[in-house]
Design an enzyme around this catalytic site. Structure first.
Site, PDB file in Angstrom:
ATOM      1  N   CYS A 136       5.625  36.413 -18.114  1.00  0.00           N
ATOM      2  CA  CYS A 136       5.206  35.814 -16.842  1.00  0.00           C
ATOM      3  C   CYS A 136       6.237  36.123 -15.762  1.00  0.00           C
ATOM      4  CB  CYS A 136       5.051  34.300 -17.007  1.00  0.00           C
ATOM      5  SG  CYS A 136       4.681  33.477 -15.448  1.00  0.00           S
ATOM      6  N   CYS A 139       7.078  33.214 -13.310  1.00  0.00           N
ATOM      7  CA  CYS A 139       7.895  32.158 -13.939  1.00  0.00           C
ATOM      8  C   CYS A 139       9.353  32.598 -14.087  1.00  0.00           C
ATOM      9  CB  CYS A 139       7.382  31.807 -15.337  1.00  0.00           C
ATOM     10  SG  CYS A 139       5.608  31.683 -15.495  1.00  0.00           S
ATOM     11  N   ASP A 140       9.570  33.805 -14.572  1.00  0.00           N
ATOM     12  CA  ASP A 140      10.928  34.197 -14.989  1.00  0.00           C
ATOM     13  C   ASP A 140      11.584  35.270 -14.127  1.00  0.00           C
ATOM     14  OD1 ASP A 140      10.797  32.426 -17.146  1.00  0.00           O
ATOM     15  OD2 ASP A 140       9.662  33.872 -18.329  1.00  0.00           O
TER      16      ASP A 140
END
Ligand code: NAP
Length: 308
Positions: A136, A139-140
């Site tokens: 993701c 997200c990261d």
């Protein structure tokens, strides 16, 4: 405990499930959406939703999912946060077994549980997941600003996420096992012309290395070689999340995606499927939403036919 106060249970709260919820509730059905994460599903991870008709300028997936959720709730749909472990049918009623141990029942069900990511299955992948290996980008990605990031895959996800990551770092290396992308042409062209992305075709990742976190990768192109890396983002496709319904013997395609007719009906009366979990030629948010609307309409018609 068994609870039977719904006409229609929708499994999954992504764009397909939330649209089905809205249409079902507007058709005066008592609708319950069961979602294991937050309403929005994978759409929450979309950085910029730029190809949903009528939404211009683009919205983030988070904003879009929030709007869908509020709209479905405003029409009267109820929401439950839980995971679905099993789905069975008894005497014309479906029973959804939940992670909490509870069972929810309804005469109609729409499966809209979407997909989960496919892993590469190479050494280091599971070991370093959360420590440099990710599925993701939104997200990261921010953890790896200005660092060297590898992206694996050649579809819409890999190209779209590489574009997103290139805004965080000028050192993106996108590797793909074949000599051309599978992604939509406009997206593939943007990647190929992006000076912050180096594309390496005919290249495979053999291993992810590191100690506390990812520090390098082993690759195979014309030869096998090693290279430093701070992170590896893997986008190698999607697997349907329908294992909980295995006991129903539903028809699937070769990839395990659920087969329906054009009303989104499976072969089991009262059971429908919509969105990415369905065998469909084009996985897009707008397609999932459209399928959700059709599935809810079909479920409502089916309930009337059954006199439920
Ligand atoms: P996908 O289209 O199935 O592409 C997966 C990619 O990963 C392919 O390029 C495939 O290579 C590669 N791959 C698969 N297994 C691999 C392995 N073991 N090792 C190395 N590479 C491997 O999956 P996706 O990109 O996640 O997209 C899924 C669906 O969502 C698609 O229908 C897509 O159109 C849709 N989607 C749409 C958007 C958008 O419209 N903006 C965004 C994201 C996703 P090959 O090409 O050689 O098979």
């Amino acid at each position: 405990m068994t609870n039977s106060d719904s006409d229609l249970i929708i499994l999954g709260g992504g764009p397909a499930g939330l649209t089905a919820a809205q249409y079902g509730a507007r058709a005066n059905l008592r609708v319950l959406v069961i979602e294991q994460l937050a309403p929005g599903g994978q759409a929450l991870n979309i950085d910029k939703l730029e190809n949903y008709p009528g939404i211009a300028p683009e919205k983030t997936g988070y904003e879009f999912a929030g709007d869908l959720h509020r709209q479905a709730e405003a029409f009267g749909a109820a929401f439950l946060s839980d995971s679905v472990l099993s789905l069975r049918r008894e005497g014309g009623v479906f029973l959804a077994g939940l992670g909490s141990g509870e069972e929810r029942r309804a005469p109609a069900v729409i499966i809209a549980t979407g997909t989960k990511y496919r892993t590469l299955g190479i050494p280091g992948e599971s070991e370093f997941t959360g420590r440099g290996v990710s599925y993701c980008a939104v997200c990261d990605g921010p953890f790896f600003r200005e660092r060297k990031i590898f992206v694996v895959g050649g579809g819409d996800s890999a190209c779209g996420e590489a574009q997103y990551l290139s805004r965080l770092s000028p050192r993106i290396v996108l590797i793909h096992r074949r000599d051309r992308f599978r992604a939509q042409k406009s997206l593939a062209e943007r990647v190929l012309h992006n000076p912050r992305i180096e594309v390496r075709f005919n290249t495979r990742m053999l291993e992810i290395r590191g100690e506390a976190a990812v520090s390098g990768v082993k690759l195979e192109g014309k030869a096998v070689y090693e290279e430093d890396a701070a992170a590896v983002f893997i986008f190698t496709g999607a697997l349907p999340q329908a294992g909980f319904a295995a006991g129903l013997g539903l028809e699937t395609d070769e990839g395990g995606f659920l087969v329906t007719d054009q009303r989104m009906a499976t072969a089991i009366p009262g059971l429908f499927a919509a969105g990415d979990v369905r065998a469909t030629p084009f996985r897009q948010v707008v397609v999932a939403a459209g399928e959700g609307a059709v599935a809810a309409h079909s479920a409502a018609a089916n309930l009337v036919e059954m006199g439920a």
